[in-house]
Design an enzyme around this catalytic site. Structure first.
Site, PDB file in Angstrom:
ATOM      1  N   SER A 114      42.410  17.847  11.871  1.00 42.41           N
ATOM      2  CA  SER A 114      41.218  18.626  11.549  1.00 42.41           C
ATOM      3  C   SER A 114      40.583  19.265  12.777  1.00 42.41           C
ATOM      4  O   SER A 114      39.494  19.794  12.714  1.00 42.41           O
ATOM      5  CB  SER A 114      40.177  17.721  10.874  1.00 42.41           C
ATOM      6  OG  SER A 114      39.802  16.663  11.745  1.00 42.41           O
ATOM      7  N   CYS A 115      41.289  19.218  13.927  1.00 45.09           N
ATOM      8  CA  CYS A 115      40.641  19.669  15.159  1.00 45.09           C
ATOM      9  C   CYS A 115      40.544  21.181  15.240  1.00 45.09           C
ATOM     10  O   CYS A 115      39.803  21.711  16.050  1.00 45.09           O
ATOM     11  CB  CYS A 115      41.407  19.146  16.378  1.00 45.09           C
ATOM     12  SG  CYS A 115      43.065  19.820  16.536  1.00 45.09           S
ATOM     13  N   GLY A 116      41.317  21.908  14.432  1.00 39.73           N
ATOM     14  CA  GLY A 116      41.198  23.352  14.440  1.00 39.73           C
ATOM     15  C   GLY A 116      42.046  24.036  15.483  1.00 39.73           C
ATOM     16  O   GLY A 116      42.031  25.253  15.592  1.00 39.73           O
TER      17      GLY A 116
END
Length: 279
Positions: A114-116
């Protein structure tokens, strides 16, 4: 600390018969990890081996590499407003001279899906922060038959899972199949951190002759933790992610998925698997 399991009332329905009885559940509590007194991260974990968990997490973040890097690991007293200790806050103090990274609560965490960050940025982050290379000289060579027996041995050693059915596990094996350590946790990443942290505190890093076996799937995060600890072989009983395979191929990690009895898929680093047929 006897907080690994808790009892809760449950209503059981079996073939139409209804009974009420207590059930044993795995405990899940937050652990706040502080570095030199400053908040760094919060993870949901099964209490126990908290110091190892914090140390292993800092290995995966590229902060620690040797036991001597740590001055102390302590629970923070007065974690609650009334001054009592929750045993849910751990402070890691670095030894003098160990660089303190510039860490904020909004730091660039590259270990989660989910860190992008894009795949290349994630791979670059591991390559630039890894303190060890995967250097098993001569290379570890593992027979498929040896690998095939490891999941059953992992399962047999899961004491808390037998009571709760709600824990992941990770284990370290020698290249000859000896079980070196096993940890359980509600999070498979925490189980790996506990293993790595215990190894760090015993000055065993890098784990250049070890096999890491994890229950469930092999995510990028778990592959990254193996690489950061210098582990040459990672095996999982379920599927790897595409980014985990990319990281394994780039760093020289042997990555095995769907390890179920004699069946397995080798996604990277097949030179460490003693294959006796043409593939």
């Amino acid at each position: 600390m006897g907080r690994v399991t808790e009892r809760r009332r449950t209503i059981r329905i079996r073939d139409g018969a209804i009974t009420t009885r207590p059930d044993t559940l795995v405990a899940e509590e937050p652990l706040e990890i502080r570095l030199n007194g400053k908040p760094l991260a919060i993870t949901m974990r099964t209490p126990g081996d908290d110091f190892a968990l914090a140390a292993g997490f800092l290995v995966s973040e590229g902060v620690l590499a040797h036991g001597a890097d740590v001055q102390s690991i302590v629970y923070c007293a007065g974690a609650k407003d009334d001054g009592s200790n929750t045993y849910n806050v751990v402070d890691v103090r670095l030894a003098p001279g160990v660089p303190v990274p510039d860490i904020t609560l909004e730091r660039n965490v590259y270990t989660t899906s989910s860190c992008g960050l894009c795949g290349k940025a994630s791979l670059d982050a591991v390559r630039t922060t890894a303190r060890f290379t995967i250097d098993d000289t001569p290379p570890v060579r593992v027979e498929p038959a040896l690998l095939a027996g490891l999941p059953d041995r992992l399962r047999a050693a899961q004491q808390v899972f037998d009571r709760t059915g709600g824990l992941h596990a990770a284990a370290l094996f020698s290249e000859d199949g000896e079980m070196l350590d096993i940890r359980e946790d509600v999070g498979r990443h925490n189980a790996v951190d506990k293993l790595v942290g215990r190894a760090l505190r015993q000055d065993l890093l890098p784990l250049s002759r070890a096999i890491l076996l994890v229950s469930g799937r092999a995510s990028f995060e778990l592959a990254q933790k193996a690489v950061m600890a210098g582990i040459p072989v990672l095996a999982a009983v379920s599927a790897p992610s595409s980014l985990a395979v990319d990281l394994a191929a780039e760093t020289g990690l042997t990555l095995i998925g769907f390890l179920r009895g004699p069946s397995m898929n080798v996604y990277a680093g097949d030179e460490r698997i003693a294959l006796h047929t043409g593939v």
